[in-house]
Write a protein that holds these residues in place. Sequence first.
Motif, PDB file in Angstrom:
ATOM      1  N   MET A   1     -31.614  39.665  36.343  1.00  0.00           N
ATOM      2  CA  MET A   1     -30.820  38.854  37.247  1.00  0.00           C
ATOM      3  C   MET A   1     -31.278  37.406  37.148  1.00  0.00           C
ATOM      4  N   ALA A   2     -30.329  36.506  37.056  1.00  0.00           N
ATOM      5  CA  ALA A   2     -30.638  35.085  36.922  1.00  0.00           C
ATOM      6  C   ALA A   2     -31.182  34.529  38.237  1.00  0.00           C
ATOM      7  N   LYS A   3     -32.070  33.568  38.110  1.00  0.00           N
ATOM      8  CA  LYS A   3     -32.638  32.904  39.277  1.00  0.00           C
ATOM      9  C   LYS A   3     -31.554  32.059  39.948  1.00  0.00           C
ATOM     10  N   LYS A   4     -31.453  32.178  41.278  1.00  0.00           N
ATOM     11  CA  LYS A   4     -30.461  31.394  42.013  1.00  0.00           C
ATOM     12  C   LYS A   4     -30.951  29.964  42.141  1.00  0.00           C
ATOM     13  N   ARG A   5     -30.060  29.031  41.820  1.00  0.00           N
ATOM     14  CA  ARG A   5     -30.400  27.615  41.906  1.00  0.00           C
ATOM     15  C   ARG A   5     -29.590  26.969  43.021  1.00  0.00           C
ATOM     16  N   THR A   6     -30.206  26.045  43.686  1.00  0.00           N
ATOM     17  CA  THR A   6     -29.493  25.247  44.664  1.00  0.00           C
ATOM     18  C   THR A   6     -29.186  23.920  43.993  1.00  0.00           C
ATOM     19  N   LEU A   7     -27.904  23.670  43.784  1.00  0.00           N
ATOM     20  CA  LEU A   7     -27.492  22.468  43.061  1.00  0.00           C
ATOM     21  C   LEU A   7     -26.793  21.496  43.989  1.00  0.00           C
ATOM     22  N   SER A   8     -27.070  20.232  43.777  1.00  0.00           N
ATOM     23  CA  SER A   8     -26.383  19.189  44.538  1.00  0.00           C
ATOM     24  C   SER A   8     -24.943  19.095  44.062  1.00  0.00           C
ATOM     25  N   ASP A   9     -24.120  18.406  44.816  1.00  0.00           N
ATOM     26  CA  ASP A   9     -22.728  18.193  44.406  1.00  0.00           C
ATOM     27  C   ASP A   9     -22.660  17.478  43.066  1.00  0.00           C
ATOM     28  N   GLU A  10     -23.573  16.541  42.829  1.00  0.00           N
ATOM     29  CA  GLU A  10     -23.594  15.809  41.567  1.00  0.00           C
ATOM     30  C   GLU A  10     -23.938  16.739  40.408  1.00  0.00           C
ATOM     31  N   ALA A  11     -24.897  17.632  40.630  1.00  0.00           N
ATOM     32  CA  ALA A  11     -25.270  18.588  39.596  1.00  0.00           C
ATOM     33  C   ALA A  11     -24.117  19.549  39.308  1.00  0.00           C
ATOM     34  N   LEU A  12     -23.430  19.988  40.354  1.00  0.00           N
ATOM     35  CA  LEU A  12     -22.273  20.872  40.162  1.00  0.00           C
ATOM     36  C   LEU A  12     -21.179  20.175  39.355  1.00  0.00           C
ATOM     37  N   MET A  14     -21.711  17.960  37.048  1.00  0.00           N
ATOM     38  CA  MET A  14     -22.184  17.953  35.667  1.00  0.00           C
ATOM     39  C   MET A  14     -21.955  19.315  35.007  1.00  0.00           C
ATOM     40  N   VAL A  15     -22.200  20.382  35.737  1.00  0.00           N
ATOM     41  CA  VAL A  15     -21.962  21.729  35.209  1.00  0.00           C
ATOM     42  C   VAL A  15     -20.469  21.908  34.924  1.00  0.00           C
ATOM     43  N   ALA A  16     -19.636  21.480  35.856  1.00  0.00           N
ATOM     44  CA  ALA A  16     -18.186  21.592  35.666  1.00  0.00           C
ATOM     45  C   ALA A  16     -17.731  20.787  34.454  1.00  0.00           C
ATOM     46  N   ALA A  17     -18.313  19.616  34.257  1.00  0.00           N
ATOM     47  CA  ALA A  17     -17.959  18.788  33.095  1.00  0.00           C
ATOM     48  C   ALA A  17     -18.306  19.502  31.794  1.00  0.00           C
ATOM     49  N   ARG A  18     -19.442  20.204  31.773  1.00  0.00           N
ATOM     50  CA  ARG A  18     -19.840  20.942  30.567  1.00  0.00           C
ATOM     51  C   ARG A  18     -18.825  22.052  30.286  1.00  0.00           C
ATOM     52  N   PHE A  19     -18.424  22.770  31.322  1.00  0.00           N
ATOM     53  CA  PHE A  19     -17.428  23.828  31.127  1.00  0.00           C
ATOM     54  C   PHE A  19     -16.081  23.248  30.699  1.00  0.00           C
ATOM     55  N   ARG A  20     -15.688  22.115  31.266  1.00  0.00           N
ATOM     56  CA  ARG A  20     -14.427  21.476  30.837  1.00  0.00           C
ATOM     57  C   ARG A  20     -14.502  21.095  29.367  1.00  0.00           C
ATOM     58  N   CYS A  21     -15.653  20.608  28.945  1.00  0.00           N
ATOM     59  CA  CYS A  21     -15.843  20.226  27.542  1.00  0.00           C
ATOM     60  C   CYS A  21     -15.624  21.425  26.628  1.00  0.00           C
ATOM     61  N   LEU A  22     -16.063  22.592  27.054  1.00  0.00           N
ATOM     62  CA  LEU A  22     -15.935  23.799  26.241  1.00  0.00           C
ATOM     63  C   LEU A  22     -14.584  24.492  26.428  1.00  0.00           C
ATOM     64  N   GLY A  23     -13.745  23.951  27.282  1.00  0.00           N
ATOM     65  CA  GLY A  23     -12.464  24.570  27.582  1.00  0.00           C
ATOM     66  C   GLY A  23     -11.352  24.231  26.604  1.00  0.00           C
ATOM     67  N   VAL A  64     -20.206  15.044  21.233  1.00  0.00           N
ATOM     68  CA  VAL A  64     -21.398  14.183  21.124  1.00  0.00           C
ATOM     69  C   VAL A  64     -21.734  13.595  22.486  1.00  0.00           C
ATOM     70  N   GLU A  65     -20.738  13.084  23.194  1.00  0.00           N
ATOM     71  CA  GLU A  65     -20.966  12.495  24.520  1.00  0.00           C
ATOM     72  C   GLU A  65     -21.534  13.522  25.500  1.00  0.00           C
ATOM     73  N   ALA A  66     -21.176  14.790  25.319  1.00  0.00           N
ATOM     74  CA  ALA A  66     -21.675  15.852  26.191  1.00  0.00           C
ATOM     75  C   ALA A  66     -23.081  16.301  25.792  1.00  0.00           C
ATOM     76  N   GLY A  67     -23.580  15.808  24.653  1.00  0.00           N
ATOM     77  CA  GLY A  67     -24.910  16.180  24.194  1.00  0.00           C
ATOM     78  C   GLY A  67     -24.957  17.513  23.461  1.00  0.00           C
TER      79      GLY A  67
END
Length: 119
Positions: A1-12, A14-23, A64-67
């Motif tokens: 089971m993955a460790k639960k992370r508490t992410l700020s709105d800004e971090a969320l 960034m995660v959403a941007a990564r998924f959009r990049c892969l979409g 590239v911009e997404a790293g």
Amino acid sequence: MAKKRTLSDEALEMVAARFRCLGEPMRLKILRALQDGGEKSVTQLVAELGATQANVSKHLKTLVEAGILARRPQGTTVYYRIAAPEIFELCEVVCDTLAAQLSTQAERLGLRVLQRRRT
């Protein structure tokens, strides 16, 4: 089971941007073309993917911009390579989840599912 992370709105975001990049399917095709660990030029990717130079270049820029990709200019040619190989682990998780979901759906429909071996 993955460790639960508490992410700020800004971090969320960034995660959403990564998924959009892969979409975008073309970006996934580019990743697949570079998956062997080598470098390829835009010209090589265009030929392999059967897409236009403008389209491939646009998606390379986003990756590239997404790293996710790194670029290396050499003379008038630019070579691209995977900069974040862990991206393939994410793709594996998604593919495995989809396979399980499709298998469950097939069972519900009374269809027989043939298992394909991974290479």
